[in-house]
Design a protein around this motif. Structure first.
Motif, PDB file in Angstrom:
ATOM      1  N   LYS A   1       0.865  -1.205   0.000  1.00  0.00           N
ATOM      2  CA  LYS A   1       0.000   0.000   0.000  1.00  0.00           C
ATOM      3  C   LYS A   1       0.893   1.245   0.000  1.00  0.00           C
ATOM      4  CE  LYS A   1      -4.103  -2.139   0.760  1.00  0.00           C
ATOM      5  NZ  LYS A   1      -3.729  -3.026  -0.372  1.00  0.00           N
ATOM      6  N   ILE A   2       1.302   1.686  -1.180  1.00  0.00           N
ATOM      7  CA  ILE A   2       2.230   2.807  -1.277  1.00  0.00           C
ATOM      8  C   ILE A   2       1.484   4.108  -1.570  1.00  0.00           C
ATOM      9  CG2 ILE A   2       4.184   3.755  -2.591  1.00  0.00           C
ATOM     10  CD1 ILE A   2       5.006   0.769  -3.074  1.00  0.00           C
ATOM     11  N   ASP A   3       1.668   5.104  -0.707  1.00  0.00           N
ATOM     12  CA  ASP A   3       1.054   6.421  -0.906  1.00  0.00           C
ATOM     13  C   ASP A   3       1.938   7.323  -1.765  1.00  0.00           C
ATOM     14  OD1 ASP A   3      -1.227   5.975   0.875  1.00  0.00           O
ATOM     15  OD2 ASP A   3       0.257   6.010   2.498  1.00  0.00           O
ATOM     16  N   TYR A   4       3.254   7.207  -1.551  1.00  0.00           N
ATOM     17  CA  TYR A   4       4.202   8.057  -2.280  1.00  0.00           C
ATOM     18  C   TYR A   4       5.473   7.286  -2.617  1.00  0.00           C
ATOM     19  CZ  TYR A   4       1.445  11.943  -0.425  1.00  0.00           C
ATOM     20  OH  TYR A   4       0.422  12.786  -0.100  1.00  0.00           O
ATOM     21  N   ILE A   5       6.036   7.632  -3.757  1.00  0.00           N
ATOM     22  CA  ILE A   5       7.434   7.274  -4.023  1.00  0.00           C
ATOM     23  C   ILE A   5       8.236   8.541  -3.773  1.00  0.00           C
ATOM     24  CG2 ILE A   5       9.113   6.744  -5.832  1.00  0.00           C
ATOM     25  CD1 ILE A   5       7.035   4.864  -7.048  1.00  0.00           C
TER      26      ILE A   5
ATOM     27  N   LYS B   1       2.660   4.199 -12.788  1.00  0.00           N
ATOM     28  CA  LYS B   1       2.169   2.826 -12.951  1.00  0.00           C
ATOM     29  C   LYS B   1       1.466   2.314 -11.683  1.00  0.00           C
ATOM     30  CE  LYS B   1       3.042  -1.533 -15.017  1.00  0.00           C
ATOM     31  NZ  LYS B   1       3.238  -2.014 -16.365  1.00  0.00           N
ATOM     32  N   ILE B   2       2.044   2.637 -10.520  1.00  0.00           N
ATOM     33  CA  ILE B   2       1.440   2.226  -9.250  1.00  0.00           C
ATOM     34  C   ILE B   2       0.175   3.044  -8.965  1.00  0.00           C
ATOM     35  CG2 ILE B   2       1.777   2.364  -6.717  1.00  0.00           C
ATOM     36  CD1 ILE B   2       4.645   1.435  -7.139  1.00  0.00           C
ATOM     37  N   GLY B   3       0.174   4.282  -9.421  1.00  0.00           N
ATOM     38  CA  GLY B   3      -0.951   5.169  -9.138  1.00  0.00           C
ATOM     39  C   GLY B   3      -0.791   5.883  -7.802  1.00  0.00           C
ATOM     40  N   CYS B   4       0.468   6.156  -7.432  1.00  0.00           N
ATOM     41  CA  CYS B   4       0.733   6.883  -6.181  1.00  0.00           C
ATOM     42  C   CYS B   4       1.359   8.245  -6.513  1.00  0.00           C
ATOM     43  CB  CYS B   4       1.659   6.060  -5.280  1.00  0.00           C
ATOM     44  SG  CYS B   4       3.337   5.873  -5.890  1.00  0.00           S
ATOM     45  N   GLY B   5       1.572   9.061  -5.483  1.00  0.00           N
ATOM     46  CA  GLY B   5       2.212  10.359  -5.684  1.00  0.00           C
ATOM     47  C   GLY B   5       3.727  10.246  -5.745  1.00  0.00           C
ATOM     48  N   LEU B   6       4.354  11.318  -6.197  1.00  0.00           N
ATOM     49  CA  LEU B   6       5.823  11.365  -6.298  1.00  0.00           C
ATOM     50  C   LEU B   6       6.346  12.542  -5.486  1.00  0.00           C
ATOM     51  CD1 LEU B   6       8.480  10.387  -7.761  1.00  0.00           C
ATOM     52  CD2 LEU B   6       7.950  12.094  -9.513  1.00  0.00           C
ATOM     53  N   VAL B   7       7.272  12.259  -4.580  1.00  0.00           N
ATOM     54  CA  VAL B   7       7.908  13.320  -3.792  1.00  0.00           C
ATOM     55  C   VAL B   7       9.345  13.479  -4.274  1.00  0.00           C
ATOM     56  CG1 VAL B   7       8.721  13.967  -1.470  1.00  0.00           C
ATOM     57  CG2 VAL B   7       6.433  12.989  -1.770  1.00  0.00           C
ATOM     58  N   LEU B   8       9.721  14.697  -4.617  1.00  0.00           N
ATOM     59  CA  LEU B   8      11.078  14.954  -5.110  1.00  0.00           C
ATOM     60  C   LEU B   8      12.027  15.233  -3.948  1.00  0.00           C
ATOM     61  CD1 LEU B   8      10.387  17.276  -8.186  1.00  0.00           C
ATOM     62  CD2 LEU B   8      10.376  14.766  -8.070  1.00  0.00           C
TER      63      LEU B   8
END
Ligand code: PRP
Ligand code: ADE
Length: 180
Positions: free
Chosen positions: A54-58, A75-82
């Motif tokens: 259950k990933i909320d962010y990469i 692809k996962i449909g999660c957010g991306l944090v830089l």
């Protein structure tokens, strides 16, 4: 099969002697990115590994981590944090200094991007000494978020990064490709 797919990826990475300085064997992912099959399979294989978490962010590292982080987040449909190099993020940040295989640097995330209880997958293109990874872990831990795992495309095994991450932070990492 799995081993053939991994071998294909491995063969797509160029090795460059003495870059960016003498004595470093640089593993160059630009050749992997230029190969449509290798690029697609890199993301597909990582997706297979993490799709049921259950990933909320990469949270991905500046700069090469961004490339893979964004594709996998899509692809996962999660957010991306830089997780950016110092001075690039416009809002208030949390920062962390670290040592590299060939230098020193500072990484930052925006304050408030990650919250307590968020499930975060950390990702970078390559694990060498683990200095960058350690700084990323400290940043995410400061935010109170939960670290699911740390994913890499490439691990330079003999530099001991995975052991460093496990021994120092108790976090398991995963690498698609391993070079000595
Ligand atoms: C490289 C690589 C990792 C890090 C690994 O990034 O992309 O982030 O080094 O080394 P370590 O495990 O010893 O910390 P670099 O800082 O060269 O930045 P770039 O992605 O902007 O090229
Ligand atoms: N980052 C740190 N060490 C590296 C290496 N040997 N090749 C590519 N990227 C790196």
């Amino acid at each position: 099969n799995f081993q053939n797919r991994i071998q294909y990826l491995k063969d797509s990475v160029a090795a460059v002697k003495d870059f960016p300085q003498e004595g470093i064997l640089f593993r160059d992912i630009t050749t992997l990115l230029e190969d449509p099959r290798a690029l697609k399979d890199t993301i597909d294989l990582l997706y297979e590994v993490y799709k049921d978490e259950k990933i909320d962010y990469i949270a991905a590292a500046d700069a090469r981590g961004f490339i893979f982080g964004c594709a996998l987040a899509y692809k996962i449909g999660c957010g991306l944090v830089l997780v950016r190099k110092k001075g690039k993020l416009p809002r208030e940040t949390i920062s962390q200094d670290y040592d590299l295989e060939y230098g020193k640097n500072t990484l930052e995330i925006c304050k408030g991007s990650l919250k307590k209880g968020d499930n975060v997958l950390l990702l970078d293109d390559l694990l060498a000494t683990g200095g960058t990874a350690g700084a990323m872990i400290k940043l995410v831990e400061k935010s109170g978020a939960n670290i699911v795992s740390f994913a890499f495309i490439i691990e330079l095994f003999d530099l001991g990064g995975a052991k460093h991450i496990k021994d120092t932070f108790g976090i398991d990492s995963f690498s698609l490709i391993s070079f000595p």
